[in-house]
Motif scaffolding. Structure first.
Motif, short mmCIF file in Angstrom:
data_model
loop_
_atom_site.label_atom_id
_atom_site.label_comp_id
_atom_site.label_asym_id
_atom_site.label_seq_id
_atom_site.Cartn_x
_atom_site.Cartn_y
_atom_site.Cartn_z
N CYS A 51 0.83 -1.20 0.00
CA CYS A 51 0.00 0.00 0.00
C CYS A 51 0.87 1.25 0.00
N VAL A 52 1.91 1.24 0.86
CA VAL A 52 2.82 2.38 0.94
C VAL A 52 3.52 2.60 -0.40
N LEU A 53 3.96 1.50 -1.01
CA LEU A 53 4.65 1.61 -2.30
C LEU A 53 3.70 2.13 -3.37
N ALA A 54 2.43 1.69 -3.31
CA ALA A 54 1.45 2.14 -4.30
C ALA A 54 1.20 3.63 -4.14
N LEU A 55 1.09 4.09 -2.90
CA LEU A 55 0.89 5.53 -2.66
C LEU A 55 2.09 6.32 -3.19
N ALA A 56 3.29 5.80 -2.94
CA ALA A 56 4.49 6.50 -3.38
C ALA A 56 4.58 6.52 -4.90
N GLU A 57 4.17 5.46 -5.53
CA GLU A 57 4.19 5.37 -6.99
C GLU A 57 3.33 6.49 -7.60
N HIS A 58 2.23 6.80 -6.93
CA HIS A 58 1.34 7.85 -7.42
C HIS A 58 1.60 9.19 -6.76
N LYS A 59 2.74 9.29 -6.08
CA LYS A 59 3.17 10.55 -5.46
C LYS A 59 2.14 11.11 -4.50
N MET A 60 1.50 10.24 -3.74
CA MET A 60 0.54 10.71 -2.74
C MET A 60 1.25 10.86 -1.41
N MET A 61 0.84 11.87 -0.64
CA MET A 61 1.46 12.09 0.66
C MET A 61 1.15 10.93 1.61
N LEU A 62 2.13 10.61 2.45
CA LEU A 62 1.96 9.50 3.38
C LEU A 62 1.73 10.00 4.79
N TYR A 63 0.64 9.60 5.39
CA TYR A 63 0.39 9.83 6.81
C TYR A 63 -0.59 8.75 7.25
N ASP A 64 -0.91 8.70 8.52
CA ASP A 64 -1.65 7.54 9.02
C ASP A 64 -2.96 7.29 8.27
N THR A 65 -3.74 8.37 8.04
CA THR A 65 -5.04 8.20 7.40
C THR A 65 -4.89 7.68 5.97
N SER A 66 -3.97 8.28 5.21
CA SER A 66 -3.85 7.85 3.81
C SER A 66 -3.43 6.38 3.74
N VAL A 67 -2.53 5.97 4.63
CA VAL A 67 -2.07 4.58 4.62
C VAL A 67 -3.23 3.65 5.00
N LEU A 68 -3.99 4.06 6.00
CA LEU A 68 -5.08 3.22 6.48
C LEU A 68 -6.18 3.08 5.43
N TYR A 69 -6.53 4.20 4.78
CA TYR A 69 -7.56 4.16 3.75
C TYR A 69 -7.13 3.27 2.60
N THR A 70 -5.85 3.39 2.23
CA THR A 70 -5.34 2.55 1.14
C THR A 70 -5.43 1.09 1.53
N TYR A 71 -5.07 0.83 2.80
CA TYR A 71 -5.12 -0.55 3.28
C TYR A 71 -6.54 -1.09 3.20
N GLU A 72 -7.50 -0.27 3.66
CA GLU A 72 -8.89 -0.72 3.63
C GLU A 72 -9.37 -0.95 2.21
N ALA A 73 -8.96 -0.04 1.30
CA ALA A 73 -9.37 -0.20 -0.10
C ALA A 73 -8.77 -1.46 -0.70
N SER A 74 -7.56 -1.82 -0.22
CA SER A 74 -6.87 -2.98 -0.81
C SER A 74 -7.49 -4.30 -0.35
N LEU A 75 -8.31 -4.26 0.72
CA LEU A 75 -8.87 -5.51 1.22
C LEU A 75 -9.84 -6.14 0.25
N LYS A 76 -10.24 -5.34 -0.75
CA LYS A 76 -11.10 -5.90 -1.81
C LYS A 76 -10.36 -6.98 -2.60
N PHE A 77 -9.05 -6.93 -2.56
CA PHE A 77 -8.26 -7.88 -3.33
C PHE A 77 -7.61 -8.86 -2.36
N PRO A 78 -8.22 -10.00 -2.13
CA PRO A 78 -7.76 -10.88 -1.05
C PRO A 78 -6.37 -11.45 -1.27
N ASN A 79 -6.00 -11.74 -2.50
CA ASN A 79 -4.67 -12.32 -2.70
C ASN A 79 -3.69 -11.26 -3.13
N ILE A 80 -2.65 -11.11 -2.38
CA ILE A 80 -1.66 -10.09 -2.73
C ILE A 80 -0.90 -10.56 -3.96
#
Lengths: 241, 260
Positions: free
Chosen positions: B231-260
């Motif tokens: 999730c952190v790498l994906a945010l960085a790839e799109h040049k999005m700022m990293l802080y607790d909320t952005s990381v958590l939201y990304t994590y929650e959004a990623s749960l739609k995809f069960p297999n990494i």
């Protein structure tokens, strides 16, 4: 090369350009994520990758040491050839690149450190030095290293009494004179100048002027690319103010 | 199972299409001002009584000080920043630490909380290649940093994952340690290094990390950590700022995809 007509009566060159036209330039900043800065440039069929890395070998106590490494890929020319790193040609090129960027980087800002510039020619179709300088400039800007100005390089030759700009491999190997210039385009200072073969004194200033004009044209293209890149990234960062 | 295949050229550009140019954008050599009443900050230089930019970025004015902030640089340390570093060299009375700044940072023995107040061998505390978390104590004249791990919050980091990113992607917040509800903790170092570890070892018992928990990490925890890393790498790839909320939201959004 006697049969080759470098400039037709209608004023066209072998690849269809006119005398004052550059080859098509395409470039991209930030191609590697691991390097501090990187860039890729295509000038016609010449394709070059550049990467910057800062390292901390304590060298000069008052300014940064600029270190270059120029290499050509085995598949970069028509004939496939293994090119060891330290051969004469690339050593010379390395030295020239180092001198060029020593003049442009604000070296006193990073004491006790070293900036490594790696340049790799992926495909060579003339103007390797020019493409390398332009790529390295973009990579340095991407790395956020303070520069006095862009460094832009361009070549020129003299065929049928008229100067031609940005020469390709065929024009380069025809035995005609070749002038390579690297400038700081805003202040029009020349940081590097090289001449191969012979050229009459009366024509020298004409050819140099053509090359300097070419550098300015290159600058316009590079500046547009940098501005696009920075705008794109900064908008996402939320910096527009 | 249906699979979509398309050629690379057909891929929609991930970049914003209408990123119009920012007004205060400068590139190296651009004249910022010819007024001599200004002070020269980072990213600028004086030539012929003109203030010029030396990097490509956005002009920032604070009263009379003009700076140009580039997109991407090495980490410029500021006192009080939380950083993650890797030990490069173990010296007599100090460690050399890589913190992604221009020069190596120093962690003095005197700036370390010694467990139990005893003097023990430097090597026992922090070994070569250990990852440590520290705060910037001071900045030397040449720009190199002096670190300290005076608080029990700081110290050696045990089992976890380091991610190296650009320092400009880390948003400055009051706190850079976060125990996320998904079962992992994340430390967003100001220097662009990020540490992800299972919640409940170093952060909880506050020993400064010198009593290491070497119990195997559960598979479920590992999966959470790898997902966070992606999730952190994906945010960085799109040049999005990293802080607790952005990381958590990304994590929650990623749960739609069960297999990494």
């Amino acid at each position: 090369m006697a049969g080759l007509e470098l400039l037709s009566d209608q004023g066209f060159r072998i690849d269809g350009r006119r005398v004052h036209e550059l080859r098509k330039i395409q470039c991209r900043l930030g191609v590697f994520s691991q390097a501090d800065g990187s860039a890729y440039i295509e000038q016609g069929n010449t394709k070059v990758l550049a990467a910057i890395r800062g390292s901390k070998q304590k060298t000069l106590h008052d300014k940064v040491l600029v270190n270059c490494q120029y290499s050509m890929a085995t598949f970069s020319t028509g004939e496939r050839k293994r090119r060891p790193r330290g051969d004469r040609k690339s050593q010379e090129m390395t030295m020239h690149l180092r001198q060029t960027f020593d003049a442009a980087i604000l070296t006193n800002l990073y004491p006790r450190s070293q900036i490594d510039i790696f340049v790799e020619v992926l495909q060579s179709d003339g103007g390797n030095y020019c493409a390398s300088v332009n790529a390295a400039t973009l990579a340095l800007i991407d790395a956020g290293i303070p520069l006095k100005d862009y460094v832009c390089a361009c070549s020129a030759s003299f065929v049928n009494d008229s100067p031609i700009v940005d020469i390709n491999y065929l024009e380069e190997s025809s035995g005609k004179p070749e002038i390579i210039v690297a400038t700081l385009p805003k202040s029009e200072q020349i940081v590097f100048l090289e001449m191969n073969s012979r050229l009459h004194e009366d024509n020298l200033s004409k050819v140099v002027d053509t090359a300097v004009k070419g550098c300015k044209d290159v600058y316009q293209i590079l500046d547009t690319a940098v501005r696009d890149h920075v705008s794109q990234v900064a908008t996402v960062h939320g910096w527009e103010n | 199972m249906s699979v979509d295949i398309r050629i690379a050229g057909a891929r929609e550009s991930t970049k914003q299409l209408d990123s119009e140019e920012i007004s205060s954008l400068v590139t190296p050599g651009d004249v910022i001002t010819t007024d001599t009443g200004f002070m020269r900050g980072h990213g600028t230089y004086m030539e012929d009584d003109q203030l010029k930019a030396s990097v490509a970025g956005v002009v920032e004015r604070v009263n009379k000080l003009i700076c140009v902030k580039p997109l991407k640089t090495r980490y410029n340390g500021e006192v009080g920043d939380v950083v993650i570093g890797r030990i490069l060299e173990v010296g007599q009375r100090r460690w050399k630490v890589d913190t992604h700044s221009k020069l190596d940072s120093v962690l003095m023995l005197s700036s370390v909380n010694l467990p139990g107040g005893e003097l023990i061998l430097l090597e026992l505390l922090l070994l070569l290649d250990n990852v440590t978390q520290a705060e910037v104590q001071s900045v030397f004249a040449d720009g190199s940093l002096s670190l300290h791990t005076r608080s029990l919050k700081y110290g050696k980091l045990g089992q976890g994952v380091v991610v190296h990113l650009s320092p400009s992607l880390i948003k400055r917040r009051k706190t850079h340690f976060h125990s996320l509800p998904c079962g992992a903790s994340i430390i967003l170092g100001n220097n662009g290094y990020i540490w992800i570890c299972p919640t409940g070892n170093e952060m909880e018992d506050k020993t400064g990390g010198y009593e290491q928990n070497l119990e195997p990490v559960q598979r479920a925890d590992r999966e959470v950590i790898s997902r966070l890393r992606n999730c952190v790498l994906a945010l960085a790839e799109h040049k999005m700022m990293l802080y607790d909320t952005s990381v958590l939201y990304t994590y929650e959004a990623s749960l739609k995809f069960p297999n990494i």
